[in-house]
Design an enzyme around this catalytic site. Structure first.
Site, PDB file in Angstrom:
ATOM      1  N   ASP A   1       0.824  -1.214   0.000  1.00  0.00           N
ATOM      2  CA  ASP A   1       0.000   0.000   0.000  1.00  0.00           C
ATOM      3  C   ASP A   1       0.859   1.265   0.000  1.00  0.00           C
ATOM      4  OD1 ASP A   1       0.786  -0.868   2.569  1.00  0.00           O
ATOM      5  OD2 ASP A   1      -0.776   0.307   3.553  1.00  0.00           O
TER       6      ASP A   1
ATOM      7  N   GLU B   1      -0.630  -2.054   5.320  1.00  0.00           N
ATOM      8  CA  GLU B   1       0.360  -1.991   6.404  1.00  0.00           C
ATOM      9  C   GLU B   1       0.363  -0.623   7.053  1.00  0.00           C
ATOM     10  OE1 GLU B   1       3.696  -1.178   8.724  1.00  0.00           O
ATOM     11  OE2 GLU B   1       3.412  -0.196   6.792  1.00  0.00           O
TER      12      GLU B   1
END
Length: 393
Positions: free
Chosen positions: A81, A140
């Site tokens: 991400d 994350e």
């Protein structure tokens, strides 16, 4: 053998593709839980390699390479991400195409490195003594993705887990992986003070929430400086303060938000209790009230001794004695910790800081970039660790 010469050869062979993958991912960033295109890209790549996989919900991918010989299962994790950061590297040919979104932490590199490591391991799968689980993890940056992947079976049957992070604060291609604390537990707190508002010219008729909140902010640092054991590193940071509505109105409400970072569970428990105590005590002094909300985020990343030693041995065998670097533990958070709750393992750092290439900017900064020479090192470290673990453990 500690490392595979074939893996080294394959990673070098795929080095140009590795850079292309990373640049594509960098130019197309997606935020936490929005990694739909990235997930689809990974699935397509795995299909081309003939590797079975399944998607996790709402995003993310779990795949597995089954070795030619029976053995244990080692998991490799790469997060994917991006962040809500405007890229300032506008002159790069692969700059972000998405306004206000950027891979400002290196997760694009992690995904690309794990894909190429996967490709190399797949080519020698008949030689593997066991299986390699591949975890392409979403979210994350909001400390939720690893926990969700665990819930969806990512660690079932896994004997060991390994992850890594590109690190701009270390010289390119240096590798750090000490046993013990690596990343801190990262928690959030929110304190809401309620006083009694009124006219700015008549403070004697009011309970000023701005004064209460300010007193708390000034005093809360003594939790660490004066009450926590000096041998137990900890940080309490107030990052946001929302007080009042108008210049001539005494504030009735004040909201403070911050974070707590530490390595040890007892320190974490203690600071949580002290935040409650300090907030209530300060409020009582002024006749206000306080409500404390404490949210536990990531656990501390504690590298298991045997796994960390294996990383060091692999790094020396693959890259030489000079590759090892003694990086201190960081107060940054990493949700890789949730994988470590399920199986032993460790988390390494791979240096990508190079002043000649302007890649020493801090993570999460708009000018963050990596020295792409580090990509080959990271990809090989992923693959060689899996090879070594399955061969030697």
């Amino acid at each position: 053998m500690m490392i595979s010469a074939k893996i080294k050869e394959l990673i070098q062979q795929y080095s140009n593709e590795l850079i292309e993958l990373r640049r594509k991912l960098h130019s197309e960033p997606e935020l936490s839980w929005e990694e739909v295109k990235t997930t689809a890209f990974i699935c397509d790549y795995l299909e081309q390699l003939g590797i079975p996989y399944r998607k996790t919900e709402p995003t993310g991918v779990i795949a597995e390479i089954k070795g030619g010989k029976p053995g244990k299962t080692v998991a490799l994790r790469g997060d994917m991400d991006a962040l809500s950061v405007e890229e300032l590297n506008k002159d790069l040919p692969y700059t972000s195409k998405e306004e206000g979104k950027m891979h400002a932490c290196g997760h694009d590199a992690h995904t690309a490195m794990l894909l190429i490591a996967t490709k190399a391991l797949n080519e020698i799968k008949d030689e593997l003594t066991g299986n390699v689980r591949l975890l392409f993890q979403p979210a994350e940056e909001v400390a939720q993705g690893a926990k969700e992947m665990v819930k969806q079976g990512a660690m079932q049957g896994v004997d060991n887990v390994f992850g890594m992070h590109i690190w701009s604060q270390m010289p390119t291609n240096k590798i750090a992986c000490q046993s013990g604390p690596s990343f801190a537990a990262a928690d959030l707190f929110k304190v809401t003070f309620k006083g009694r508002g009124g006219h700015g010219a008549m403070p004697h008729d009011c309970i000023d929430a701005a004064i209460v909140a300010s007193s708390f902010v000034m005093n809360v640092q003594t939790i660490v400086s004066r009450t926590v054991d000096t041998q137990s590193p900890a940080v309490v940071t107030v990052g946001k303060m929302d007080v009042g509505t108008r210049f001539n109105v005494i504030a009735e409400n004040a909201v403070i938000e911050g974070t707590v970072r530490c390595f040890y569970p007892e320190t974490r428990d203690y600071i949580e209790k002290q935040l409650q105590h300090y907030a209530e005590s300060v409020a009582n002094i002024y006749g206000a009230t306080a409500i404390v909300e404490y949210t536990r985020g990531t656990q501390a990343v504690i590298n298991e001794k045997v796994s960390a030693k294996l990383v060091q041995q692999v790094a020396i065998a693959a890259f030489g004695e000079d590759a090892l670097y003694a990086e201190k533990p960081t107060m940054g958070g990493e949700d890789f910790s949730f994988f470590l709750e399920e199986a032993p393992g460790c988390f390494a750092l791979v240096g990508s800081g190079n002043p000649e290439k302007d890649t020493e900017w801090a993570h999460h900064h708009g000018k963050f970039n990596i020295d792409e020479d580090a990509l080959v090192t990271g990809a090989e470290l992923y693959a060689q660790y899996a090879w070594a673990y399955l061969k030697t453990i």
